[in-house]
Scaffold this motif. Structure first.
Motif, mmCIF file in Angstrom:
data_model
loop_
_atom_site.group_PDB
_atom_site.id
_atom_site.type_symbol
_atom_site.label_atom_id
_atom_site.label_comp_id
_atom_site.label_asym_id
_atom_site.label_seq_id
_atom_site.Cartn_x
_atom_site.Cartn_y
_atom_site.Cartn_z
ATOM 1 N N THR A 248 -0.161 -7.249 0.304
ATOM 2 C CA THR A 248 -0.458 -7.073 1.718
ATOM 3 C C THR A 248 0.061 -5.725 2.195
ATOM 4 O O THR A 248 0.993 -5.166 1.623
ATOM 5 N N PRO A 249 -0.530 -5.174 3.259
ATOM 6 C CA PRO A 249 -0.052 -3.892 3.788
ATOM 7 C C PRO A 249 1.397 -3.987 4.251
ATOM 8 O O PRO A 249 1.772 -4.926 4.955
ATOM 9 N N ASP B 23 -9.475 -7.088 -0.937
ATOM 10 C CA ASP B 23 -8.616 -5.959 -1.303
ATOM 11 C C ASP B 23 -8.937 -4.688 -0.531
ATOM 12 O O ASP B 23 -8.176 -3.722 -0.592
ATOM 13 N N THR C 268 -9.076 -1.953 2.232
ATOM 14 C CA THR C 268 -8.036 -1.686 3.226
ATOM 15 C C THR C 268 -8.321 -0.442 4.062
ATOM 16 O O THR C 268 -9.056 0.450 3.651
ATOM 17 N N THR D 235 -7.501 -0.046 -1.977
ATOM 18 C CA THR D 235 -6.921 -1.380 -1.853
ATOM 19 C C THR D 235 -5.625 -1.332 -1.045
ATOM 20 O O THR D 235 -5.069 -0.256 -0.780
ATOM 21 N N ASP D 236 -5.129 -2.516 -0.682
ATOM 22 C CA ASP D 236 -3.856 -2.592 0.033
ATOM 23 C C ASP D 236 -2.732 -1.977 -0.792
ATOM 24 O O ASP D 236 -1.862 -1.293 -0.257
ATOM 25 N N ARG E 239 -2.975 1.704 -0.548
ATOM 26 C CA ARG E 239 -2.527 2.075 0.798
ATOM 27 C C ARG E 239 -1.005 2.147 0.847
ATOM 28 O O ARG E 239 -0.439 3.136 1.319
#
Length: 345
Positions: free
Chosen positions: A103-104, A163, A165, A323-324, A327
């Motif tokens: 997750t971010p 995925d 983001t 993707t997260d 990121r």
């Protein structure tokens, strides 16, 4: 006297206990930073389709030989990146399987804006690309890094829909510099940067648009390299999506890919077959680059490849996501003390 001695003894035991607890609390963070899979130098990768697409890893291999201290700098950056991700969110380093819930991270940085200097070096009128073409590339970067690209259309049946983001990274053109030069091919040894040095690379992304030659689309310098060569180089016909552009790399994704390297992303396949990784958990392991526009699923290393990721080698029309995990990795270098933190000051 006994009472005083007893009081001191109790205080000492409490102090020792606090110190032990402090040590115990510090250990998990340190133990979580697994660097056993870290690598820098990579294999030489043969290209397909007549294009020597991204030369960033080959350039890095050369820089490692020229600068013995670069490995340690990149190791420290990787350690800090993993530490940030571990402390602020779910892990983002280690061996990627592509099916991990990443997750971010909440890093408190908000939307990061990177000012850009573009150096246009040309030997003919085509290479002297227009302001409109330059603006189109800045727009593509903003769309791709904010997940606002109109071609974000994951194929039915893909496992990667969750995925995709928004990296919350934006780019602003600060200035354009134009240089007429009779040299028709600049190669990848940073000659163009020596002729036209970067301007305040600690606070600006410097991009050189020039004919690299040899069918090479572009190359970038990873965080940790020498500031006098920091930035990204791109051939003019692969810069932006308007004007002097050539299919199938005519949608500005060469720069999206190279700026990904500039922000500490590796190639999606890790440049080392199934035994090496890109240090991102929500990208699946792959044995090599993908080319063209593969049908989904394209399987290697016992899982479907994320061929639509910007850090693969597919055509511009067939790549459209970060993707997260990617990121988190990019944003970690902007944390205080990070490799590109000075860009936020």
């Amino acid at each position: 006297m006994k009472r005083i001695f007893l009081t001191l003894a109790v205080a000492a035991s409490v102090l020792v206990g606090c110190q032990e607890n402090a040590k115990d609390e510090a250990l998990p963070t340190q133990e979580a930073i697994d660097m056993s899979d870290f690598y820098v130098e990579t294999e030489e990768v043969s290209q397909k389709g007549g294009f020597e697409q991204c030369q960033s890893m080959r350039v890095l291999n050369r820089q490692l030989k020229e600068n013995p201290g670069l490995y340690k700098k990149m190791y420290d950056i990787e350690y800090a990146t993993r530490k940030t991700i571990t402390e602020k969110g779910k892990p983002g380093g280690g061996s990627g399987s592509g099916d991990v819930d990443v997750t971010p991270i909440e890093d408190g940085l908000g939307i990061i804006n990177i000012p850009v200097y573009v150096h246009v070096v040309y030997s003919n009128s085509n290479e002297n690309i227009s302001d409109t073409q330059i603006a189109s590339q800045i727009r593509v970067l903003n769309e791709d890094f904010r997940a606002q690209n109109s071609d974000l259309n994951l194929p039915s049946g893909t496992t990667f829909a969750n995925d995709v983001t928004d990296a919350e990274i934006e780019f602003t053109l600060a200035n354009t510099f134009r240089y007429s030069n009779s040299k028709t091919s600049w190669g990848t040894n940073n000659t163009v940067k020596q002729a036209y040095p970067p301007i305040t690379p600690e606070t600006h992304l410097n991009i050189w648009v020039c004919n690299i030659g040899g069918g090479i689309l572009g190359y970038a310098q990873f965080p940790g390299g020498n500031s006098v060569t920091d930035g990204v180089v791109c051939s003019p016909q692969y810069f932006g999506d308007t004007g002097y552009v050539e299919s199938p790399f005519n949608r500005g994704r060469t720069m999206t890919h190279e700026v990904g390297h500039y922000l500490n992303l590796r190639h999606i396949w890790g440049d080392g077959r199934c035994r090496k990784d890109d240090f991102v958990e929500d990208t699946p392991s792959s044995d090599a680059a993908n080319y063209g526009c593969p049908s989904y699923p394209d399987v290697s290393c016992k899982s479907a490849d994320m061929t639509m990721n910007y850090m693969d080698y597919t055509y511009d029309a067939c790549m459209y996501m970060f993707t997260d995990g990617q990121r988190n990795r990019m944003r970690a270098i902007f944390q205080p003390g990070g490799a590109r933190a000075s860009m936020l000051n």
